[in-house]
Write an enzyme that holds these catalytic residues in place. Structure first.
Site, PDB file in Angstrom:
ATOM      1  N   LYS B  99       0.866  -1.175   0.000  1.00 59.22           N
ATOM      2  CA  LYS B  99       0.000   0.000   0.000  1.00 59.22           C
ATOM      3  C   LYS B  99       0.906   1.229   0.000  1.00 59.22           C
ATOM      4  CE  LYS B  99      -3.575   2.479   2.380  1.00 59.22           C
ATOM      5  NZ  LYS B  99      -3.824   3.021   3.711  1.00 59.22           N
ATOM      6  N   GLY B 160      -8.784   9.864   9.298  1.00 60.00           N
ATOM      7  CA  GLY B 160      -9.153  10.154  10.676  1.00 60.00           C
ATOM      8  C   GLY B 160     -10.214  11.221  10.840  1.00 60.00           C
ATOM      9  N   ALA B 186     -10.008   5.609   3.941  1.00 57.27           N
ATOM     10  CA  ALA B 186      -9.919   6.798   4.800  1.00 57.27           C
ATOM     11  C   ALA B 186     -11.194   7.620   4.878  1.00 57.27           C
ATOM     12  CB  ALA B 186      -8.779   7.713   4.381  1.00 57.27           C
ATOM     13  N   GLY B 187     -11.439   8.100   6.080  1.00 58.39           N
ATOM     14  CA  GLY B 187     -12.513   9.056   6.325  1.00 58.39           C
ATOM     15  C   GLY B 187     -13.813   8.444   6.799  1.00 58.39           C
ATOM     16  N   ASN B 208      -9.719   2.221   9.557  1.00 60.86           N
ATOM     17  CA  ASN B 208      -8.808   2.100  10.693  1.00 60.86           C
ATOM     18  C   ASN B 208      -9.359   2.877  11.889  1.00 60.86           C
ATOM     19  OD1 ASN B 208      -6.728   2.051  12.535  1.00 60.86           O
ATOM     20  ND2 ASN B 208      -5.148   2.701  11.128  1.00 60.86           N
ATOM     21  N   SER B 209      -9.341   4.215  11.796  1.00 60.34           N
ATOM     22  CA  SER B 209      -9.775   5.032  12.934  1.00 60.34           C
ATOM     23  C   SER B 209     -11.170   4.654  13.412  1.00 60.34           C
ATOM     24  CB  SER B 209      -9.777   6.516  12.555  1.00 60.34           C
ATOM     25  OG  SER B 209      -8.520   6.900  12.083  1.00 60.34           O
TER      26      SER B 209
END
Lengths: 370, 258
Positions: B99, B160, B186-187, B208-209
C-alpha cells in the site's frame, strides 16, 4: 496580531467555540478566558474526541539527553544560567556513547539532545557530532539547543537530525528583555525567526513552546498559536508540536511572576487541542504523574519518559557529583512503571513511529521553498 | 458462489481491509482484526519494531492464521522514501503487494499525487502490486491504472476525519471508469458509510480510525464486516433507480396508443 480581551467572553461564546468546525482566534481566546472555567468538562469531552480521532489511542514517547550545562545565557529562571555558581560539564564522545546506550537500552527510539546557549566549549561542531552519533542509534533525533543559522541547521539535518525544539520562552518583548539579561539569547527576534532557518534547511519537525509563568498565560498562548499558524502556512511539509512547560523550582530560586495553576494548565491543553486538532501536544516530566496520566489522550499525545535533567544522569556514577538538573523532575517513574500506567489507561505507548532506514537526510528532503 | 477481491496475484474473500494504527494495545488490535473477518490487514513499516516486541505491529499480526499482512509506506515524505520503504516491506513480508502512502504534510495527511505517481511507476516496473492511496481524482486514477497499479485507493475524506464519503461524486466517476479494483480508503466513520461505498460499486473499503477509536473496537469491526457484506450484496442485486416523484402504478400516459 489583533488584541482580544478575554474578559468580554460569555459561556455562550465558549460553548460556540468548542463545537465550531474550524475555530478561529476569537474562539481560542474564548476558550482561554475566565468564562471557560465552568466549561472545562465540555472542553475535555470535545478535546478527548478530537485527540482520539487524530491520534487514536496512542502516546508517542521520547527521552531527553542533556549533553552539556555550559551556558552563555543569563536567563533569570534557569538553573543552568551562566552566573549560577555550579560545576559545569559536558559529555565527551565516550560519555555520549554510554549515555545513549543507556537510553537505547530502555527501548527508547526517539531522543532529544539538549545543551545550553552557544558557548566556546559547546557550539555547532559539538552538536553536529552528537546528532551524528545519535542518528546511528535512534530512529528520531531532535535537538533543543541554541538558535542557529540556516547553514548550521543544514549541517544538523545532514547529520540525521529530524526535529528542532525551540521555545520562545515568552512572546512578550518587555518580559523577554527583563528575563534574558545578557548573551546571545537577549535577541528576541533572532530566536523568533530561528524555526524559519531550520525549516529552510529541511528540518522535518519543529516544536514551539512558551515557558508558562513568565508573562500572562492567555496572551502567550494566543501569540504561540499565531506563530504556529504562520509557520505552517509557509512551511507546509513540516510537522509542528507545542509544549507549555511550567516553571519549576530550580537552582536559582526563581519565583514566576505569573504562575499557572493546574486548572489553568488543563484549560490551556484543552483549548489548544480544540483549536489545533491535529498538532501533537507535548508534556515533559516537569509535570507530576497525576497531571501527566490524566492529560494523556485528553489532549497530550507526546511525552518524555524516564528523564534525567543532569548532564550524565543516565549513569549513576556520573550524576552523583553533579546532582542539580536544569529543573526538578516531577515524574521520576522508570519506563516500565510509566508505560504500565499509560497502558492501564488504554493507550499504546509508541516507542517507534518513524524509520531512519528509509529516510532521506538533508539533500533528499526537499528544502522547503516559498 | 465465490465473489473474490482480486489484487495482483492474490485473492481475498472479505472486502473489508483493516488498518492497524491507533489501537490501544495488541490484544484489542488482534481482537478487532479477527472479528472483522478481514483477510488483508495493513501496517506501517515505521511501526515495525524488532527491538521491542510490545511496540511492534508486525509480530502479532504475522502470527495470525489466514491473514495477509499488507505493508504500507505511511510516513514517507516523497517517492524515494516510499520506494525504499516498499522494498523493506517486501523483505519483511516476502510478497510484493504494497500500500503506497505518501503524505508530506504530517497534520492533514493528504496524499501527494505527484510523488505517489512517481513512486507507483517505479514500483510497478519493479514487479510490485501497487495499491496507491490517492486523492479522489478520476484522472489520477486512470493514470495510475495505465502504469500498472493493482488497484486504486481513493480517499472518502481525510484520514481520521470521520467525514464519510465527502468525495462521493468523484468516487462514482472513478468507479465508472476503472478497470482495476477501487478501494475506498480513509474518512469512514460509520458502517452505513462503508455500506454506501459498496452499494456505489466500490470493490472494497479500508477502515482504521473508525474501528480503533470506537468505544468497543471488536464490536465495531464486526459491524463494518456486516455493512460491507450488505453493501456488496446490494450492489450485486442491483439497486432500483431513484426518482424525485412517485411512480404511479397506472401510468398517466397509458392512453397513448403504441
Amino acid at each position: 496580531m489583533q488584541t482580544i480581551s478575554t474578559a468580554d467572553f460569555s459561556t455562550d461564546d465558549v460553548a460556540h467555540a468548542i463545537h465550531r468546525e474550524q475555530p478561529g482566534a476569537r474562539d481560542l481566546a474564548a476558550m482561554l478566558s475566565p468564562a471557560a472555567d465552568t466549561m472545562l468538562e465540555n472542553m475535555a469531552q470535545r478535546a478527548r474526541t478530537l485527540t482520539r480521532r487524530h491520534f487514536g489511542n496512542t502516546i508517542a514517547l521520547y527521552t531527553p539527553l542533556y549533553l552539556s550545562d555550559y551556558c552563555s545565557g543569563g536567563c533569570r529562571y534557569c538553573g543552568f544560567a551562566a552566573d549560577r555558581q555550579r560545576p559545569r560539564r559536558f559529555l565527551n564522545r565516550e560519555e555520549r556513547k554510554a549515555e545513549m546506550a543507556a537510553i537505547a537500552a530502555m527501548g527508547i527510539q526517539e531522543i532529544l539532545l539538549l545543551t545550553g546557549e552557544r558557548s566556546e566549549k559547546v557550539g555547532i561542531d559539538y552538536v553536529e557530532h552528537a546528532v551524528r552519533e545519535a542518528a546511528e542509534r535512534f530512529h528520531a533525533v531532535t535537538v533543543e539547543v541554541f538558535p542557529m543559522t540556516s547553514s548550521e541547521y543544514a549541517r544538523l539535518v545532514n547529520a540525521g537530525c529530524t526535529g528542532l525544539t525551540l521555545y520562545q520562552e515568552t512572546y512578550d518583548e518587555k518580559v523577554y528583555a527583563d528575563m534574558h539579561r545578557w548573551g546571545p539569547k537577549r535577541d528576541y527576534h533572532a530566536r523568533l525567526t530561528a524555526p524559519d532557518n531550520a525549516l529552510r534547511a529541511g528540518m522535518r519537525n519543529v516544536g514551539l513552546g512558551v515557558l508558562l509563568g513568565l508573562a500572562p498565560a492567555t496572551a502567550e498562548i494566543m501569540a504561540l498559536a499565531a506563530h504556529l499558524q504562520r509557520l505552517r502556512r509557509r512551511w507546509w511539509r513540516a510537522g509542528f508540536s507545542i509544549s507549555f512547560p511550567r516553571i519549576r523550582p530550580e537552582a536559582g530560586g526563581f519565583q514566576p511572576p505569573n504562575p499557572v495553576d493546574d486548572r489553568m494548565l488543563v484549560q490551556i491543553v484543552l483549548a489548544l487541542r480544540i483549536y489545533f486538532p491535529d498538532v501533537p501536544l507535548v508534556m515533559s516530566t516537569r509535570e507530576a504523574p497525576s497531571i501527566r496520566d490524566n492529560l494523556a489522550g485528553l489532549g497530550i499525545t507526546r511525552m518524555s519518559v524516564a528523564s534525567r535533567t543532569t548532564v550524565g544522569g543516565y549513569r549513576p556514577q556520573l550524576s552523583a557529583d553533579n546532582a542539580t538538573g536544569q529543573f526538578q523532575v516531577n515524574d521520576d517513574r522508570d519506563i516500565e512503571t510509566f508505560t504500565g500506567a499509560i497502558r492501564a489507561r488504554g493507550f499504546w505507548p509508541v516507542l517507534k513511529n518513524s524509520d531512519a532506514v528509509y529516510r532521506d537526510t538533508g539533500a533528499g528532503c526537499p528544502a522547503q521553498q516559498r | 458462489m465465490s465473489d473474490l477481491l482480486i489484487l495482483g496475484e492474490h485473492s481475498f474473500a472479505s472486502r473489508l481491509l483493516l488498518g492497524t494504527g491507533k489501537f490501544s494495545d495488541v490484544a484489542t488490535m488482534v481482537d478487532a482484526v479477527q472479528r472483522s473477518g478481514s483477510g488483508l490487514v495493513t501496517a506501517s513499516i515505521r511501526r515495525f519494531n524488532r527491538e521491542n516486541r510490545d511496540d511492534d505491529l508486525f509480530g502479532p499480526l504475522s502470527r495470525l492464521p489466514d491473514l495477509f499482512l499488507l505493508p504500507n509506506t505511511s510516513g514517507a515524505m516523497n517517492a524515494r522514501e516510499a520506494v525504499l520503504a516498499a522494498r523493506i516491506g517486501r523483505e519483511l513480508t516476502g510478497h510484493g503487494l504494497v500500500k503506497l502512502e505518501i503524505h508530506p504534510n504530517p497534520h492533514h495527511l493528504m496524499p501527494d499525487p505527484i510523488e505517489t505517481f512517481t513512486a507507483a511507476r517505479e514500483l510497478a516496473a519493479d514487479g510490485f502490486s501497487v495499491l496507491p492511496y490517492m486523492p479522489a481524482d478520476p484522472v489520477l486514477a486512470k493514470r495510475l491504472e495505465e502504469i500498472g497499479c493493482a488497484a486504486v485507493m481513493p480517499l472518502g475524506s481525510a484520514i481520521g476525519s470521520g467525514q464519510g464519503l465527502a468525495t462521493a461524486h468523484l468516487l462514482r466517476l472513478i468507479i465508472e471508469n476503472s478497470n482495476i479494483p477501487v478501494i475506498v480508503d480513509a474518512g469512514l466513520r460509520a458502517p452505513s458509510e462503508a455500506a454506501a461505498a459498496m452499494e456505489m460499486g466500490c470493490d472494497a473499503v479500508l477502515v482504521n480510525s473508525a474501528v480503533a477509536a470506537a468505544a468497543n473496537p471488536g464490536a465495531m469491526a464486526e459491524a463494518f464486516a456486516q455493512a460491507v457484506r450488505a453493501g456488496r450484496r446490494a450492489f450485486q442485486a442491483g439497486l432500483m433507480g431513484r426518482s424525485d416523484t412517485a411512480q404511479a402504478t397506472s401510468p398517466l400516459t397509458a392512453f397513448l396508443a403504441r
